[in-house]
Design a protein around this motif. Structure first.
Motif, mmCIF file in Angstrom:
data_model
loop_
_atom_site.group_PDB
_atom_site.id
_atom_site.type_symbol
_atom_site.label_atom_id
_atom_site.label_comp_id
_atom_site.label_asym_id
_atom_site.label_seq_id
_atom_site.Cartn_x
_atom_site.Cartn_y
_atom_site.Cartn_z
ATOM 1 N N ALA A 1 -12.537 -21.480 19.071
ATOM 2 C CA ALA A 1 -11.226 -20.834 18.999
ATOM 3 C C ALA A 1 -10.255 -21.490 19.978
ATOM 4 O O ALA A 1 -9.068 -21.670 19.672
ATOM 5 N N TYR A 2 -10.746 -21.861 21.152
ATOM 6 C CA TYR A 2 -9.894 -22.529 22.136
ATOM 7 C C TYR A 2 -9.436 -23.891 21.611
ATOM 8 O O TYR A 2 -8.267 -24.282 21.785
ATOM 9 N N ILE A 3 -10.324 -24.622 20.973
ATOM 10 C CA ILE A 3 -9.954 -25.916 20.400
ATOM 11 C C ILE A 3 -8.885 -25.737 19.326
ATOM 12 O O ILE A 3 -7.916 -26.498 19.249
ATOM 13 N N LEU A 4 -9.028 -24.703 18.503
ATOM 14 C CA LEU A 4 -8.037 -24.438 17.460
ATOM 15 C C LEU A 4 -6.673 -24.120 18.064
ATOM 16 O O LEU A 4 -5.637 -24.481 17.500
ATOM 17 N N SER A 5 -6.654 -23.438 19.204
ATOM 18 C CA SER A 5 -5.375 -23.087 19.824
ATOM 19 C C SER A 5 -4.621 -24.315 20.308
ATOM 20 O O SER A 5 -3.400 -24.286 20.449
ATOM 21 N N ARG A 6 -5.321 -25.413 20.559
ATOM 22 C CA ARG A 6 -4.686 -26.644 21.023
ATOM 23 C C ARG A 6 -4.380 -27.608 19.878
ATOM 24 O O ARG A 6 -3.559 -28.514 20.044
ATOM 25 N N ASN A 7 -5.010 -27.423 18.747
ATOM 26 C CA ASN A 7 -4.801 -28.347 17.635
ATOM 27 C C ASN A 7 -5.083 -27.619 16.323
ATOM 28 O O ASN A 7 -6.078 -27.880 15.652
ATOM 29 N N TRP A 8 -4.182 -26.684 15.986
ATOM 30 C CA TRP A 8 -4.385 -25.882 14.780
ATOM 31 C C TRP A 8 -4.307 -26.782 13.547
ATOM 32 O O TRP A 8 -3.333 -27.521 13.358
ATOM 33 N N PRO A 9 -5.293 -26.748 12.668
ATOM 34 C CA PRO A 9 -5.309 -27.640 11.504
ATOM 35 C C PRO A 9 -4.454 -27.093 10.356
ATOM 36 O O PRO A 9 -4.953 -26.487 9.415
ATOM 37 N N ASP A 10 -3.144 -27.329 10.432
ATOM 38 C CA ASP A 10 -2.235 -26.802 9.416
ATOM 39 C C ASP A 10 -1.952 -27.805 8.304
ATOM 40 O O ASP A 10 -1.155 -27.533 7.408
ATOM 41 N N THR A 11 -2.572 -28.963 8.348
ATOM 42 C CA THR A 11 -2.471 -29.951 7.271
ATOM 43 C C THR A 11 -3.855 -30.514 7.001
ATOM 44 O O THR A 11 -4.758 -30.435 7.846
ATOM 45 N N PRO B 1 13.681 -26.800 10.985
ATOM 46 C CA PRO B 1 12.899 -26.039 11.975
ATOM 47 C C PRO B 1 11.430 -26.413 11.914
ATOM 48 O O PRO B 1 10.868 -26.672 10.846
ATOM 49 N N ILE B 2 10.816 -26.451 13.077
ATOM 50 C CA ILE B 2 9.395 -26.773 13.184
ATOM 51 C C ILE B 2 8.612 -25.487 13.400
ATOM 52 O O ILE B 2 8.962 -24.683 14.270
ATOM 53 N N GLN B 3 7.595 -25.299 12.610
ATOM 54 C CA GLN B 3 6.681 -24.180 12.820
ATOM 55 C C GLN B 3 5.361 -24.729 13.343
ATOM 56 O O GLN B 3 4.760 -25.609 12.740
ATOM 57 N N SER B 4 4.955 -24.212 14.470
ATOM 58 C CA SER B 4 3.703 -24.647 15.064
ATOM 59 C C SER B 4 2.867 -23.415 15.380
ATOM 60 O O SER B 4 3.331 -22.276 15.278
ATOM 61 N N PHE B 5 1.633 -23.674 15.769
ATOM 62 C CA PHE B 5 0.704 -22.579 16.048
ATOM 63 C C PHE B 5 0.150 -22.757 17.452
ATOM 64 O O PHE B 5 -0.148 -23.861 17.890
ATOM 65 N N GLY B 6 0.010 -21.628 18.155
ATOM 66 C CA GLY B 6 -0.434 -21.677 19.535
ATOM 67 C C GLY B 6 -1.692 -20.872 19.783
ATOM 68 O O GLY B 6 -2.728 -21.076 19.150
ATOM 69 N N THR B 7 -1.596 -19.908 20.691
ATOM 70 C CA THR B 7 -2.745 -19.126 21.132
ATOM 71 C C THR B 7 -3.467 -18.476 19.958
ATOM 72 O O THR B 7 -2.847 -17.904 19.065
ATOM 73 N N VAL B 8 -4.781 -18.554 19.987
ATOM 74 C CA VAL B 8 -5.611 -18.021 18.908
ATOM 75 C C VAL B 8 -6.346 -16.776 19.388
ATOM 76 O O VAL B 8 -6.910 -16.761 20.491
ATOM 77 N N GLY B 9 -6.327 -15.741 18.574
ATOM 78 C CA GLY B 9 -7.053 -14.518 18.891
ATOM 79 C C GLY B 9 -7.806 -14.006 17.680
ATOM 80 O O GLY B 9 -7.503 -14.355 16.532
ATOM 81 N N ILE B 10 -8.816 -13.171 17.915
ATOM 82 C CA ILE B 10 -9.629 -12.618 16.829
ATOM 83 C C ILE B 10 -8.899 -11.450 16.187
ATOM 84 O O ILE B 10 -8.384 -10.558 16.876
ATOM 85 N N VAL B 11 -8.830 -11.450 14.870
ATOM 86 C CA VAL B 11 -8.215 -10.353 14.136
ATOM 87 C C VAL B 11 -9.107 -9.120 14.248
ATOM 88 O O VAL B 11 -10.329 -9.204 14.072
ATOM 89 N N GLN B 12 -8.497 -8.003 14.562
ATOM 90 C CA GLN B 12 -9.258 -6.777 14.801
ATOM 91 C C GLN B 12 -10.141 -6.420 13.597
ATOM 92 O O GLN B 12 -9.738 -6.532 12.445
ATOM 93 N N ASN B 13 -11.345 -5.980 13.916
ATOM 94 C CA ASN B 13 -12.319 -5.490 12.923
ATOM 95 C C ASN B 13 -12.866 -6.583 12.000
ATOM 96 O O ASN B 13 -13.404 -6.268 10.934
#
Length: 402
Positions: free
Chosen positions: A62-72, A382-394
């Protein structure tokens, strides 16, 4: 003989033997019970260790994803080959050294194995995880509303000690971070032109350009007005240029600048100094930390179909050649240049389509050609990027039968 049988001289010995037998039986029973409980405790400890290992690997991914979210698709994580304790050279896998360093208890030294992989959630179609439904999904954030990434991915992690495993899954969501520039041909500390011609040098496209300097409402003039140093009477800028603009000293926040920096790092278009070649000026996001950069060739930077952002954190950019440039230039002016010092110099025969933005008091210097700068909002969407990653509840749960 009868008298000997009636004698009780040996009763103490018999009693002692009976008591010792009882004590031995009790001791053996207690020893057996303690051994059984010890084995049960060891099994429970190993079971918990497997879960801890799986959770640790999931958190690392999850930490790795927060630094390099694979959006492509180009950033995809390989779903067909899960990360394991042998993935020592893959930056998209948890650090093997770090995982081993975090789990040093005796159980882990007996043989520790793990694997982890990610899958898309299919735009919500697989928001309840099952291996059968999710296995066919790609290893990147492939789908969401209007065909855009929805910022959600499944992580599946498994920890193994000995021959037994525990497997957990969680749907993670990335924080959305947007980067938006002003709708203007340029924003800078001041603006000047070295051209005395009667022609349009900046085509503002109906936008209002802005400078931070204050000329107290004086008419823009090359000779007498250092704040708006261009010939207003000759129509060199075909739209309004607002002076003493109530705009922040920085166009973007530090977090937004970091988004651009991380995008460039992920795309291998990040440079500590000026780009090494003319071609290196092109890219979706090119980020330069520091340098006095000059582009003097006859070349093209990006294209109308694929514009890009050029960012320089500390330093200047001078374009003197015959250059077609599509996109946005953003100079953070980390060196603190004043209003009479060009930070971005388009004094060459430049055909620039997009917008130029300079922080602080830095000057934008325009130059030789007609339509030196043409405002085009399509040049810096506009640029859309992704940052901090968290677990979706439940969504965190353990897969049974694993």
């Amino acid at each position: 003989m009868t008298s000997r049988l009636r004698r009780d001289d040996g009763y103490v010995l018999v009693t002692a033997i009976i008591l010792m037998t009882i004590m031995l039986v009790i001791g053996l029973a207690a020893f057996t019970s303690a051994g059984t409980e010890q084995k049960m405790s060891a099994k429970q400890r190993e079971r918990e260790s497997r879960l801890n290992l799986a959770e640790g690997v999931l958190s690392s991914e999850a930490y790795i994803l927060s630094r390099n979210w694979p959006d492509t698709a180009l950033k995809a994580f390989p779903p067909a080959a899960p990360c394991t304790e042998t993935s020592t050279a893959n930056p998209k896998c948890p650090s093997v050294t770090a995982v081993q360093g975090n789990f040093t208890a005796l159980d882990f030294k007996l043989g520790m194995h793990w694997n982890v992989q990610i899958r898309d959630n299919g735009n919500g179609a697989t928001d309840y995880y099952s291996d059968a439904a999710t296995a066919t999904q790609p290893g990147w954030d492939a789908s969401g509303p209007n065909g855009k990434p929805d910022g959600r991915l499944w992580i599946r992690a498994q920890g193994q000690i000995g021959t037994k495993t525990r497997t957990i899954v969680a749907l993670v969501k990335a924080e959305t971070r947007n980067v938006t520039f002003p709708n203007a041909a340029f924003v800078s500390g001041s603006v000047a032109t070295g051209n005395a011609g009667n022609k349009v040098i900046v085509a503002t496209g109906g936008s209002t350009a802005q400078v931070r300097c204050n000329d107290n409402g004086a008419t823009p003039d090359r000779s007498t007005n250092p704040c708006r140093s261009f010939d207003y009477s000759k129509g060199q800028i075909d739209g309004p240029v607002q002076s003493n603009a109530s705009i922040p000293a920085s166009i973007l926040t530090p977090d937004q600048v970091q988004v651009l920096r991380q995008l460039a790092i992920a795309a291998n278009t990040y440079y500590t100094g000026c780009p090494p070649t003319d071609a290196a000026y092109s890219g979706a996001v090119v980020f330069v930390e520091s340098g006095t950069c000059t582009l003097s060739s006859n070349t093209s930077v990006n294209s109308a179909a694929s514009p890009g952002y050029f960012v320089i954190a500390n330093g200047t950019l001078r374009v003197t050649g015959t250059v077609s440039w599509y996109g946005a230039i953003y100079a953070l002016n980390g060196q603190g240049a004043g209003s009479s010092t060009p930070v971005v110099d388009l004094s060459g025969n430049v055909d620039f389509h997009g917008g130029v933005f300079i922080d602080g008091n830095g000057q934008l210097l325009l130059g030789e050609s007609k339509f030196n700068l043409t405002y085009d909002p399509n040049g810096f969407p506009p640029i859309q990027s992704f940052g901090t990653v968290g677990i979706v509840q439940n969504t965190w749960r353990e897969l049974t039968g694993s």
